[in-house]
Design a protein around this motif. Sequence first.
Motif, mmCIF file in Angstrom:
data_model
loop_
_atom_site.group_PDB
_atom_site.id
_atom_site.type_symbol
_atom_site.label_atom_id
_atom_site.label_comp_id
_atom_site.label_asym_id
_atom_site.label_seq_id
_atom_site.Cartn_x
_atom_site.Cartn_y
_atom_site.Cartn_z
ATOM 1 N N LYS A 305 0.787 -1.228 0.000
ATOM 2 C CA LYS A 305 0.000 0.000 0.000
ATOM 3 C C LYS A 305 0.822 1.282 0.000
ATOM 4 O O LYS A 305 0.294 2.360 -0.284
ATOM 5 C CB LYS A 305 -0.951 0.006 1.192
ATOM 6 N N HIS A 306 2.130 1.190 0.296
ATOM 7 C CA HIS A 306 2.947 2.402 0.326
ATOM 8 C C HIS A 306 3.664 2.675 -1.001
ATOM 9 O O HIS A 306 4.329 3.707 -1.129
ATOM 10 C CB HIS A 306 3.993 2.306 1.444
ATOM 11 N N VAL A 307 3.534 1.790 -1.967
ATOM 12 C CA VAL A 307 4.281 1.918 -3.221
ATOM 13 C C VAL A 307 3.849 3.165 -3.987
ATOM 14 O O VAL A 307 2.663 3.396 -4.223
ATOM 15 C CB VAL A 307 4.100 0.667 -4.097
ATOM 16 N N GLU A 308 4.861 3.968 -4.385
ATOM 17 C CA GLU A 308 4.627 5.177 -5.167
ATOM 18 C C GLU A 308 5.100 5.017 -6.609
ATOM 19 O O GLU A 308 4.563 5.671 -7.501
ATOM 20 C CB GLU A 308 5.356 6.356 -4.523
ATOM 21 N N ALA A 309 6.119 4.188 -6.833
ATOM 22 C CA ALA A 309 6.659 3.978 -8.182
ATOM 23 C C ALA A 309 6.853 2.480 -8.404
ATOM 24 O O ALA A 309 7.488 1.802 -7.593
ATOM 25 C CB ALA A 309 7.984 4.710 -8.350
ATOM 26 N N LEU A 310 6.299 1.975 -9.507
ATOM 27 C CA LEU A 310 6.371 0.549 -9.830
ATOM 28 C C LEU A 310 6.682 0.398 -11.307
ATOM 29 O O LEU A 310 5.937 0.892 -12.156
ATOM 30 C CB LEU A 310 5.052 -0.137 -9.487
ATOM 31 N N SER A 311 7.787 -0.275 -11.619
ATOM 32 C CA SER A 311 8.143 -0.534 -13.017
ATOM 33 C C SER A 311 8.284 -2.028 -13.238
ATOM 34 O O SER A 311 9.110 -2.688 -12.615
ATOM 35 C CB SER A 311 9.444 0.173 -13.384
ATOM 36 N N LEU A 312 7.456 -2.542 -14.156
ATOM 37 C CA LEU A 312 7.468 -3.962 -14.519
ATOM 38 C C LEU A 312 7.724 -4.128 -16.011
ATOM 39 O O LEU A 312 7.393 -5.164 -16.586
ATOM 40 C CB LEU A 312 6.133 -4.605 -14.142
ATOM 41 N N SER A 313 8.307 -3.131 -16.641
ATOM 42 C CA SER A 313 8.469 -3.169 -18.088
ATOM 43 C C SER A 313 9.402 -4.298 -18.519
ATOM 44 O O SER A 313 10.251 -4.755 -17.754
ATOM 45 C CB SER A 313 8.997 -1.828 -18.605
ATOM 46 N N SER A 314 9.213 -4.730 -19.755
ATOM 47 C CA SER A 314 10.024 -5.792 -20.354
ATOM 48 C C SER A 314 9.946 -7.091 -19.569
ATOM 49 O O SER A 314 10.958 -7.736 -19.276
ATOM 50 C CB SER A 314 11.486 -5.337 -20.498
ATOM 51 N N ASN A 315 8.739 -7.479 -19.212
ATOM 52 C CA ASN A 315 8.482 -8.780 -18.613
ATOM 53 C C ASN A 315 7.387 -9.471 -19.418
ATOM 54 O O ASN A 315 7.053 -9.048 -20.523
ATOM 55 C CB ASN A 315 8.080 -8.618 -17.147
ATOM 56 N N ASN A 316 6.843 -10.537 -18.891
ATOM 57 C CA ASN A 316 5.814 -11.288 -19.601
ATOM 58 C C ASN A 316 4.626 -11.528 -18.672
ATOM 59 O O ASN A 316 4.731 -11.365 -17.457
ATOM 60 C CB ASN A 316 6.364 -12.632 -20.083
ATOM 61 N N GLY A 317 3.517 -11.922 -19.279
ATOM 62 C CA GLY A 317 2.359 -12.250 -18.464
ATOM 63 C C GLY A 317 1.183 -11.330 -18.744
ATOM 64 O O GLY A 317 1.157 -10.583 -19.726
ATOM 65 N N THR A 318 0.210 -11.381 -17.887
ATOM 66 C CA THR A 318 -1.010 -10.586 -18.027
ATOM 67 C C THR A 318 -1.225 -9.761 -16.767
ATOM 68 O O THR A 318 -1.044 -10.251 -15.650
ATOM 69 C CB THR A 318 -2.233 -11.490 -18.253
ATOM 70 N N LEU A 330 0.241 5.029 -5.467
ATOM 71 C CA LEU A 330 0.998 4.839 -6.701
ATOM 72 C C LEU A 330 0.830 6.041 -7.628
ATOM 73 O O LEU A 330 -0.278 6.399 -7.996
ATOM 74 C CB LEU A 330 0.519 3.570 -7.404
ATOM 75 N N THR A 331 1.957 6.670 -8.000
ATOM 76 C CA THR A 331 1.917 7.798 -8.927
ATOM 77 C C THR A 331 2.691 7.531 -10.213
ATOM 78 O O THR A 331 2.441 8.187 -11.223
ATOM 79 C CB THR A 331 2.496 9.065 -8.268
ATOM 80 N N THR A 332 3.620 6.568 -10.192
ATOM 81 C CA THR A 332 4.441 6.263 -11.365
ATOM 82 C C THR A 332 4.324 4.777 -11.677
ATOM 83 O O THR A 332 4.663 3.936 -10.849
ATOM 84 C CB THR A 332 5.920 6.612 -11.110
ATOM 85 N N LEU A 333 3.822 4.463 -12.879
ATOM 86 C CA LEU A 333 3.623 3.073 -13.287
ATOM 87 C C LEU A 333 4.173 2.879 -14.691
ATOM 88 O O LEU A 333 3.847 3.634 -15.612
ATOM 89 C CB LEU A 333 2.137 2.709 -13.255
ATOM 90 N N ASP A 334 5.007 1.856 -14.861
ATOM 91 C CA ASP A 334 5.589 1.534 -16.167
ATOM 92 C C ASP A 334 5.407 0.044 -16.435
ATOM 93 O O ASP A 334 5.963 -0.802 -15.737
ATOM 94 C CB ASP A 334 7.074 1.896 -16.181
ATOM 95 N N LEU A 335 4.605 -0.265 -17.448
ATOM 96 C CA LEU A 335 4.364 -1.651 -17.856
ATOM 97 C C LEU A 335 4.806 -1.862 -19.305
ATOM 98 O O LEU A 335 4.312 -2.762 -19.989
ATOM 99 C CB LEU A 335 2.879 -1.988 -17.712
ATOM 100 N N SER A 336 5.744 -1.082 -19.771
ATOM 101 C CA SER A 336 6.056 -0.965 -21.195
ATOM 102 C C SER A 336 6.925 -2.086 -21.746
ATOM 103 O O SER A 336 7.547 -2.847 -21.001
ATOM 104 C CB SER A 336 6.773 0.364 -21.452
ATOM 105 N N CYS A 337 6.973 -2.105 -23.074
ATOM 106 C CA CYS A 337 7.979 -2.834 -23.852
ATOM 107 C C CYS A 337 8.159 -4.269 -23.404
ATOM 108 O O CYS A 337 9.265 -4.687 -23.027
ATOM 109 C CB CYS A 337 9.316 -2.102 -23.781
ATOM 110 N N SER A 338 7.112 -5.018 -23.419
ATOM 111 C CA SER A 338 7.219 -6.372 -22.893
ATOM 112 C C SER A 338 6.165 -7.260 -23.518
ATOM 113 O O SER A 338 5.381 -6.849 -24.355
ATOM 114 C CB SER A 338 7.037 -6.335 -21.377
ATOM 115 N N GLY A 339 6.166 -8.495 -23.057
ATOM 116 C CA GLY A 339 5.103 -9.405 -23.427
ATOM 117 C C GLY A 339 3.905 -9.260 -22.509
ATOM 118 O O GLY A 339 2.996 -10.082 -22.539
ATOM 119 N N LEU A 340 3.940 -8.234 -21.675
ATOM 120 C CA LEU A 340 2.810 -8.008 -20.786
ATOM 121 C C LEU A 340 1.582 -7.597 -21.587
ATOM 122 O O LEU A 340 1.643 -6.718 -22.434
ATOM 123 C CB LEU A 340 3.129 -6.913 -19.777
ATOM 124 N N SER A 341 0.496 -8.223 -21.318
ATOM 125 C CA SER A 341 -0.777 -7.813 -21.885
ATOM 126 C C SER A 341 -1.567 -7.127 -20.775
ATOM 127 O O SER A 341 -1.833 -7.723 -19.734
ATOM 128 C CB SER A 341 -1.545 -9.035 -22.403
#
Length: 529
Positions: A305-318, A330-341
């Motif tokens: 619950k305290h997370v402000e920035a989360l980057s999961l880019s260039s991974n896989n999954g849904t 959460l104010t910064t989220l990056d899910l880019s450039c990956s097999g993530l759907s």
Amino acid sequence: MTLCKCLQADLLYAGATWRFLLPFWVFVSLFLFLLKAKICPNEKSIAFVDTTSLYLLCNGAEQVIGLNLTDAWSSGSINALADLKFLSVILDFNNLSAAPFPDFFPDLSNLTVLSLHACSLTGESPQKIFQIPTLQIIDLIGHNDMLGCSLPEFPSNGSLQKLALSYTQFSGTLPKSIENLRMLSHLDLSSCKFTGPLPSSMANLTQLVYLDLYLNRFTGSLPSLPKNLSHWEKLEYLDLHDNSLSGIIPASLFSLPSLKSLHLSNNFSGQISDQLQNVNSPLTKIYLIANNLERPLPEFLLELKHVEALSLSSNNGTVKLDKFTKLQNLTTLDLSCSGLSVDTNISKSDIALLPLFSSLKLVSCDLQNISFLKNQSSLINLHLSDSHFKGEIPNWIWGITDKSLYVLNLSLNQFTHFQEPYIIPNNLSSLDLYSNLLTGEIPLLPRSAFSVDLSSNKFATSIQPDFGNYLLSAQFLSVANNTISGAIPDSICKATGLEVLDLPRNSLTVRVPTCLAEQMTGLKIVNLG
């Protein structure tokens, strides 16, 4: 302010910085050192230093015990310091002009603080410097990138609190005896040349607050952490990204009781070891870029619950967007450039519960729609490139935020036109519409625009005569690979800050404004094709 108070203020400023990286008692010891010391008599001097900007501290016997050379200009040989046998604190030499590391430093048996920022030191530092039993702080960060050696075996009686060697040529493996540094709270070996596995003995560094091993060549898995996490309970910052670490990511890292920032990107092999239940973590920043995560993300990640920035880019999954409703900070989220759907099919009630992002990157995420963005009134940076969007750019996207949308990237889509009416926000500094199918007139840009890429579209009109009036802040402009006709307007010369002007593969006339060379002196790249 007296010279003594000036020096105390200078040292305390450094101490205030170290306070966040060291135990409180170390900060106190520095303060007590100042209270016991006094300004040296005027006749005290060092031959190779301009003493008008040199601070010297002496003990009661008028022996020099402290030097602050942050602003001192040196000339001649640094060996003049070799006779100062009682030196305890050395702060920041400057202008040493690529001098080798002084080989007499290990003989200063009273040394407690050695801070050599921006010294341009070269060659190998003597390994014995790391074995001085009184030394608490070694800080060689900054413009010592030609300095190096391997680390020695550490003695069991060491007092080292802070070891900072980043951006140097230090190399080799970490010795198992690093566990002897039982007081070590700050370890920064980032951007060095270290190799090999991380010794399991590192788990015994119980006072660690800050650990940065970024950009080395470490291999193998992480040292095993006890399940009760008692060993690293003080750790607040952990950065291991850009190494060659393998194996699974230990889930226990996410429940370290003090950890606030976790950087593990570009390592590991696709799994987080197991699920955690009822995690009460202070983590605010998590970076798991290119960790080959394959299975669905662990549920506990989306409950921190305290997370402000989360980057999961260039991974896989849904990833289902509605899972982020629990991360209200959460104010910064990056899910880019990956097999993530990224599943953006979300109910209206859940849209209202999504956190308000300031930066959102969903590049190459195969989005179904972006209607969920209508409630995102705090967006500053928005990246939606390569997401298979077609048709019109909705006009509501320009007014999406109550604040100032500074960056908008819609490149590598199939947008064909702008929904009318539209107004590009005044504070937009970066607009990237590269490689779409946009037709019609080139849009007039906000005067605050810093970087504009309209290349590889189907704009087919001429450039408006006053187009340059809207480029007063621009440094980069590309309208390449369209079918624009006519002349380059003279108003382009009002864009005096332009460094890159890229207009090839159009149908522009040969005439080039004469002012282009006369007024736009900052131009570095001009491509008219």
